[in-house]
Enzyme design. Structure first.
Site, PDB file in Angstrom:
ATOM      1  N   LYS A   1      -3.996 -10.420  -7.947  1.00 28.04           N
ATOM      2  CA  LYS A   1      -4.181  -9.858  -6.882  1.00 28.04           C
ATOM      3  C   LYS A   1      -4.734 -10.430  -5.638  1.00 28.04           C
ATOM      4  O   LYS A   1      -6.476 -10.599  -6.059  1.00 28.04           O
ATOM      5  CB  LYS A   1      -4.666  -8.482  -7.161  1.00 28.04           C
ATOM      6  CG  LYS A   1      -4.395  -7.443  -5.728  1.00 28.04           C
ATOM      7  CD  LYS A   1      -5.562  -6.237  -6.056  1.00 28.04           C
ATOM      8  CE  LYS A   1      -5.405  -5.699  -4.557  1.00 28.04           C
ATOM      9  NZ  LYS A   1      -5.315  -3.727  -4.976  1.00 28.04           N
TER      10      LYS A   1
ATOM     11  N   ARG B   1      -2.198   0.083   3.907  1.00 32.08           N
ATOM     12  CA  ARG B   1      -3.387   0.941   3.977  1.00 32.08           C
ATOM     13  C   ARG B   1      -2.949   1.574   5.532  1.00 32.08           C
ATOM     14  O   ARG B   1      -4.144   2.871   5.493  1.00 32.08           O
ATOM     15  CB  ARG B   1      -4.290  -1.069   5.177  1.00 32.08           C
ATOM     16  CG  ARG B   1      -4.738  -1.297   3.251  1.00 32.08           C
ATOM     17  CD  ARG B   1      -4.960  -2.328   3.756  1.00 32.08           C
ATOM     18  NE  ARG B   1      -5.210  -3.215   2.324  1.00 32.08           N
ATOM     19  CZ  ARG B   1      -5.526  -4.920   2.672  1.00 32.08           C
ATOM     20  NH1 ARG B   1      -6.492  -5.244   4.535  1.00 32.08           N
ATOM     21  NH2 ARG B   1      -5.977  -5.184   1.675  1.00 32.08           N
TER      22      ARG B   1
ATOM     23  N   LYS C   1     -10.907  -8.569   2.050  1.00 32.08           N
ATOM     24  CA  LYS C   1     -11.190  -8.649   1.323  1.00 32.08           C
ATOM     25  C   LYS C   1     -10.873  -9.298  -0.238  1.00 32.08           C
ATOM     26  O   LYS C   1     -10.871  -9.786  -0.998  1.00 32.08           O
ATOM     27  CB  LYS C   1     -10.659  -8.056   0.372  1.00 32.08           C
ATOM     28  CG  LYS C   1      -9.564  -6.298   0.625  1.00 32.08           C
ATOM     29  CD  LYS C   1      -9.203  -5.107   0.182  1.00 32.08           C
ATOM     30  CE  LYS C   1      -9.622  -3.754   0.251  1.00 32.08           C
ATOM     31  NZ  LYS C   1      -8.658  -2.868  -0.202  1.00 32.08           N
TER      32      LYS C   1
ATOM     33  N   SER D   1       4.367  -2.794  -0.492  1.00 28.71           N
ATOM     34  CA  SER D   1       4.686  -2.369   0.728  1.00 28.71           C
ATOM     35  C   SER D   1       5.125  -3.272   2.808  1.00 28.71           C
ATOM     36  O   SER D   1       6.397  -3.219   2.629  1.00 28.71           O
ATOM     37  CB  SER D   1       3.501  -1.545   1.502  1.00 28.71           C
ATOM     38  OG  SER D   1       2.310  -2.208   2.240  1.00 28.71           O
TER      39      SER D   1
ATOM     40  N   GLU E   1      -7.579 -15.736 -13.590  1.00 29.03           N
ATOM     41  CA  GLU E   1      -8.144 -14.083 -14.777  1.00 29.03           C
ATOM     42  C   GLU E   1      -7.269 -13.332 -15.578  1.00 29.03           C
ATOM     43  O   GLU E   1      -7.885 -12.722 -16.375  1.00 29.03           O
ATOM     44  CB  GLU E   1      -7.751 -13.370 -12.944  1.00 29.03           C
ATOM     45  CG  GLU E   1      -8.440 -13.847 -11.810  1.00 29.03           C
ATOM     46  CD  GLU E   1      -9.350 -12.651 -11.677  1.00 29.03           C
ATOM     47  OE1 GLU E   1      -9.525 -11.838 -12.693  1.00 29.03           O
ATOM     48  OE2 GLU E   1     -10.351 -12.826 -10.462  1.00 29.03           O
TER      49      GLU E   1
ATOM     50  N   TYR F   1       8.841   0.811  -3.758  1.00 31.15           N
ATOM     51  CA  TYR F   1       8.934   2.455  -3.784  1.00 31.15           C
ATOM     52  C   TYR F   1      10.291   2.072  -3.604  1.00 31.15           C
ATOM     53  O   TYR F   1      11.205   2.838  -3.150  1.00 31.15           O
ATOM     54  CB  TYR F   1       8.504   1.825  -1.474  1.00 31.15           C
ATOM     55  CG  TYR F   1       6.981   1.491  -1.897  1.00 31.15           C
ATOM     56  CD1 TYR F   1       6.254   2.898  -1.924  1.00 31.15           C
ATOM     57  CD2 TYR F   1       6.147   0.275  -1.793  1.00 31.15           C
ATOM     58  CE1 TYR F   1       5.151   2.268  -2.576  1.00 31.15           C
ATOM     59  CE2 TYR F   1       4.903  -0.003  -2.127  1.00 31.15           C
ATOM     60  CZ  TYR F   1       4.238   1.366  -2.134  1.00 31.15           C
ATOM     61  OH  TYR F   1       2.718   0.865  -2.530  1.00 31.15           O
TER      62      TYR F   1
ATOM     63  N   LYS G   1       1.083  -9.279  -8.247  1.00 30.57           N
ATOM     64  CA  LYS G   1       0.651  -8.411  -6.482  1.00 30.57           C
ATOM     65  C   LYS G   1      -0.116  -9.323  -5.553  1.00 30.57           C
ATOM     66  O   LYS G   1      -0.767  -9.616  -5.629  1.00 30.57           O
ATOM     67  CB  LYS G   1       0.059  -7.242  -7.019  1.00 30.57           C
ATOM     68  CG  LYS G   1      -0.228  -6.173  -5.633  1.00 30.57           C
ATOM     69  CD  LYS G   1      -1.114  -5.142  -5.579  1.00 30.57           C
ATOM     70  CE  LYS G   1      -1.055  -4.573  -4.323  1.00 30.57           C
ATOM     71  NZ  LYS G   1      -2.309  -3.332  -4.906  1.00 30.57           N
TER      72      LYS G   1
HETATM   73  C1  PBG Z   1      -6.234  -0.893  -3.317  1.00 33.50           C
HETATM   74  C2  PBG Z   1      -4.594  -0.708  -3.365  1.00 33.50           C
HETATM   75  C3  PBG Z   1      -3.857  -1.907  -2.090  1.00 33.50           C
HETATM   76  C4  PBG Z   1      -2.535  -1.766  -2.718  1.00 33.50           C
HETATM   77  C5  PBG Z   1      -2.372  -0.876  -4.266  1.00 33.50           C
HETATM   78  N1  PBG Z   1      -3.756  -0.717  -4.253  1.00 33.50           N
HETATM   79  C6  PBG Z   1      -4.450  -2.235  -1.096  1.00 33.50           C
HETATM   80  C7  PBG Z   1      -5.335  -3.118  -1.015  1.00 33.50           C
HETATM   81  O1  PBG Z   1      -5.731  -4.042  -1.900  1.00 33.50           O
HETATM   82  O2  PBG Z   1      -5.949  -3.133   0.434  1.00 33.50           O
HETATM   83  C8  PBG Z   1      -1.348  -2.163  -2.041  1.00 33.50           C
HETATM   84  C9  PBG Z   1      -0.407  -1.486  -2.499  1.00 33.50           C
HETATM   85  C10 PBG Z   1       1.531  -1.674  -1.256  1.00 33.50           C
HETATM   86  O3  PBG Z   1       0.578  -2.389  -0.491  1.00 33.50           O
HETATM   87  O4  PBG Z   1       1.733  -1.753  -1.458  1.00 33.50           O
HETATM   88  N2  PBG Z   1      -6.812  -0.608  -4.577  1.00 33.50           N
END
Ligand code: PBG
Length: 325
Positions: free
Chosen positions: A196, A206, A218, A275, A234, A314, A249
């Site tokens: 991720k 968010r 992050k 997203s 990982e 989505y 991701k």
């Molecule tokens: C947080 C989480 C995030 C997403 C899924 N789980 C956001 C982040 O890590 O800040 C993002 C999913 C998306 O952008 O569609 N645990």
């Protein structure tokens, strides 16, 4: 021309193209991410046109429609009221919280639907980070993992089929496996967010949950977008710790990471079309610049071609309906 090799022969009709097609897309490949909130309203999400934050009733209807189209699984993302957010994210393990109530309602109404939950603290923690924040701003790894285990157990008690840790703390897969097994949940699977990345493509998400970090970023836990060897590290770790499925991701900008994992593990691989990827397609189409349906399907087939078995998207319901038509 004396050409013995004419690849166009294999493209000359829809029937031949169907025979030589290397990658298939089916509703069964999709996992549908759904946002939920308290109350009876279904609220359109401003930062993600076409997406809604559902009440529990709205959730059952939307999940039911997607499942009827052949989508086997949903993953839940809650918007937690601000007054329930705390530095230690206690609400994340409340058996009467929004997520456990949603799991129970889904399992009762749609017993054949697989329910996946996100395991991470950001919706619950007043700091907006996936882990516990120390006074000096560091994200505490081992202390966070303890809380994540409680969160996963709470989801398992409510009936979750799969828990998906998205926090990127070290050692959380093993800790979740041990915790689940110790409490008799040997059949609850772990879908690990293995690679991720610290991605700007999460911005609209968010906004949907009001879960942006209050300070900092992050980057001390999510991966550097520049790295792919690190994803294999990982991958080895999550596999050794007992993950049942791995995830990459975002998806579209990280197809090489999906391919690298595919070549290095026998585990099923999920990819999350996040997203920002969704929004760029929506925005391009809203401007009249691209064909939404065609670009949607091409983006999904590309993710499958790279090696993903399943896609969190989505578009799950829309694409499933199209594939069914
Ligand atoms: C947080 C989480 C995030 C997403 C899924 N789980 C956001 C982040 O890590 O800040 C993002 C999913 C998306 O952008 O569609 N645990």
């Amino acid at each position: 021309m004396p050409l013995p090799i004419r690849p166009r022969r294999n493209r000359q009709s829809p029937a031949i193209r169907a025979l030589v097609c290397e990658t298939r897309l089916s509703p069964e490949n999709f996992i549908y991410p759904l946002f939920i909130q308290e109350g009876t309203e279904n609220t359109p999400i401003e930062s993600m046109p076409g997406c809604t934050r559902w009440s529990l009733d709205g959730l059952l209807k939307e999940a039911g429609e997607a499942h009827a189209l052949g989508v086997p699984a949903v993953v839940l993302f809650p918007r937690i009221p601000d007054d329930l957010k705390t530095p230690m994210a206690e609400e994340s393990a409340n058996d009467e919280g929004l997520v456990p109530r949603a799991i129970r309602a889904l399992k009762q109404a749609l017993p054949t639907l697989t329910v996946i939950t996100d395991v991470a603290l950001d919706p619950y923690n007043s700091d907006g980070h996936d882990g516990i924040v120390a006074p000096d701003g560091r994200i505490l790894n081992d202390e966070t993992v303890e809380v994540l285990v409680e969160q996963a157990l709470c989801h398992a008690r409510a009936g979750a089929d799969i828990v998906a840790p998205s926090d990127m703390m070290d050692g959380r897969v093993e800790a979740l496996r041990d915790g689940l097994d110790a409490h008799g949940f040997t059949e609850v699977a772990i879908l690990a967010y293995t690679a991720k990345y610290a991605s700007a493509y999460y911005g609209p998400f968010r906004g949907a949950l009001d879960s942006a970090p209050k300070s900092g970023d992050k980057k001390t836990y999510q991966m550097d977008p520049a790295n792919v060897r690190e994803a294999l590290r990982e991958c080895a770790e999550d596999e050794a710790e007992g993950a049942d499925m791995l995830m990459v991701k975002p998806a579209g900008p990280y197809l090489d990471v999906i391919a690298a994992l595919r070549a290095n593990t026998t585990l099923p691989i999920a990819a999350y079309q996040v997203s920002g990827e969704y929004l760029m397609i929506k925005a391009g189409a809203a401007g009249g610049w691209i064909d939404e349906t065609k670009v949607m399907m091409e983006s999904l087939i590309g993710i499958r071609r790279a090696g993903a078995d399943m896609i969190l998207t989505y578009f799950a319901k829309t694409a499933a309906a199209l594939l069914r038509a």
